[in-house]
Each structure stands twice: as C-alpha cells, then as structure tokens.
Design an enzyme around this catalytic site. Structure first.
Site, PDB file in Angstrom:
ATOM      1  N   HIS A  19     -18.338  -7.129 -28.807  1.00 10.96           N
ATOM      2  CA  HIS A  19     -18.652  -6.855 -30.223  1.00 10.96           C
ATOM      3  C   HIS A  19     -17.411  -6.338 -30.961  1.00 10.96           C
ATOM      4  CE1 HIS A  19     -22.978  -6.111 -28.704  1.00 10.96           C
ATOM      5  NE2 HIS A  19     -23.074  -7.146 -29.512  1.00 10.96           N
ATOM      6  N   LYS A  42     -35.272  -5.264 -31.307  1.00 11.17           N
ATOM      7  CA  LYS A  42     -35.673  -5.416 -29.895  1.00 11.17           C
ATOM      8  C   LYS A  42     -36.240  -4.082 -29.436  1.00 11.17           C
ATOM      9  CE  LYS A  42     -31.941  -8.553 -28.486  1.00 11.17           C
ATOM     10  NZ  LYS A  42     -30.603  -8.540 -27.864  1.00 11.17           N
ATOM     11  N   ARG A  94     -21.018 -16.639 -27.535  1.00 12.05           N
ATOM     12  CA  ARG A  94     -20.374 -16.625 -26.218  1.00 12.05           C
ATOM     13  C   ARG A  94     -20.568 -17.920 -25.452  1.00 12.05           C
ATOM     14  NH1 ARG A  94     -23.840 -11.943 -24.141  1.00 12.05           N
ATOM     15  NH2 ARG A  94     -25.199 -13.161 -25.486  1.00 12.05           N
ATOM     16  N   SER A 132     -25.153  -6.703 -23.538  1.00  8.29           N
ATOM     17  CA  SER A 132     -25.626  -5.323 -23.541  1.00  8.29           C
ATOM     18  C   SER A 132     -26.583  -5.081 -22.374  1.00  8.29           C
ATOM     19  CB  SER A 132     -26.320  -5.018 -24.864  1.00  8.29           C
ATOM     20  OG  SER A 132     -25.410  -5.209 -25.925  1.00  8.29           O
TER      21      SER A 132
END
Ligand code: COA
Length: 163
Positions: A19, A42, A94, A132
């Site tokens: 990030h 989330k 990604r 993450s």
C-alpha cells in the site's frame, strides 16, 4: 488551475508495504492524495480508527507522505468522490485476480457516478505477494514481519497478535 485531488481508499487492515509503495507513486501523479480508511467494508481485525492511526504512523517518517490527509469513511465511495470533487480513485493491482475484482468495483462505481475514474497502479513485483490477511496470519504465529509491513504496524502486531 484546479487542484487534482485523488482518493486512495482501502481497508488497510493492516496497511502493508505494498500500500505504501502505491501511495508513494500516487503522490507523484496528483496534487493531493487523501487516504480513506473504510469503516464498514470487511469484518476487520482492527477498528477503522486504529487502522487509520497506523497508516498515519507509517507515513510519518516521509515528508511527502506525511502531508497526505488520512480519514475514516463510511458509506459509498462515489459519495466521497462527489463531496470532495476528486478526479480519480487510486487502486493497486497485484494480479489478474485483483484486476477482475477491481474491474467489477469500477463498473459499479461508474454506473453510480458516470464521471468516476479509477487509476490502477501495478504492484511492484517484489511486493505483489503481500496481502493484509497473510500479514495477519504471519503475525498470529509470531513470524517476522520485516519486508511486509511498516515498522509501526509490525510493532502493533507484535504487541497484540491476531488470535
Ligand atoms: N500491495 C499489497 N497488498 C495490496 C495491494 C498492494 N499494492 N493492493 C491491495 N492489497 C491487498 C490488501 O492487503 C488486502 O488484502 P486482504 O484481502 O488479504 O485483506 C486486499 O488487497 C484489498 O485491501 P485494500 O487495498 O485495503 O482494499 P479493499 O479491497 O479492502 O477496499 C474498498 C475496498 C474500501 C475500496 C471498497 O470496499 C469500497 O469502496 N467500499 C465502500 C462501499 C462502496 O462504495 N462499494 C463499492 C460500490 S458497491
């Protein structure tokens, strides 16, 4: 000339070196980049305010990045774009899987707000495997976090590892 403002939204649960790399590149493209930490996107590990504090701590050492405002947001991203008159939203990509997901997100956002623009920045190859959730898994088992997250995040995860 009007300021070219971009928004960089995410869960940042936690913020990773991937990030940070995306943000570093985004600040060179726009006059100002606001980091938006999603409160309800989330079922998160950390509350949004804590995630935002860790983003701030991770940017503090870099003069250019430290100038980026960091805010928690709730609700639709298009509302933030409209309210702030942002010209673009930054997202990192990604893999082909990310692209598919981002394509869907962009499609809905552009339906809601026709002038919505996404700028996709490809992840640096050396950081493209980081996510993450994998960071949380490494931390849960007490693994080393160097090369995955900024130092303040590593310290916070070491102090209170995810269960
Ligand atoms: N390097 C490393 N990791 C990256 C990365 C990069 N360049 N880019 C993304 N990631 C990873 C993150 O680590 C995270 O991993 P995880 O899935 O294991 O948790 C994942 O990719 C995505 O997380 P993040 O970048 O933090 O963003 P997000 O996908 O959780 O954020 C929002 C999504 C907040 C932008 C989106 O849900 C949103 O706009 N919500 C508001 C409601 C709305 O308007 N929805 C759209 C209309 S329906």
């Amino acid at each position: 000339m009007t300021e070219r403002l971009a928004l960089y939204p995410g869960s940042f649960d936690p913020v990773t070196l991937g990030h940070i790399d995306v943000l570093q590149r985004a600040v060179r493209l726009f006059d100002r980049v606001v980091v938006l930490v999603a409160a309800g996107a989330k079922a998160g590990f950390w509350p949004a305010e804590q995630r935002a504090r860790l983003v701030a701590a991770s940017l503090a050492a870099d003069r250019q990045l430290a100038a980026c405002p960091i805010e928690v947001f709730e609700g639709l991203l298009v509302h933030e774009v409209e309210r702030r008159r942002a010209c673009a939203v930054i997202r990192g990509i990604r893999s082909a899987g990310d692209y598919e997901q981002e394509w869907g997100l962009h499609g809905v956002n552009v339906t809601l707000l026709p002038q919505f623009e996404t700028v996709w920045l490809p992840a640096r190859a050396s950081l493209a495997a980081i996510s993450s959730s994998l960071v949380r898994e490494v931390a849960r088992h007490g693994g080393p976090l160097d090369g995955l997250v900024p130092a303040p995040v590593a310290a916070a995860l070491a102090a209170a590892p995810p269960r």
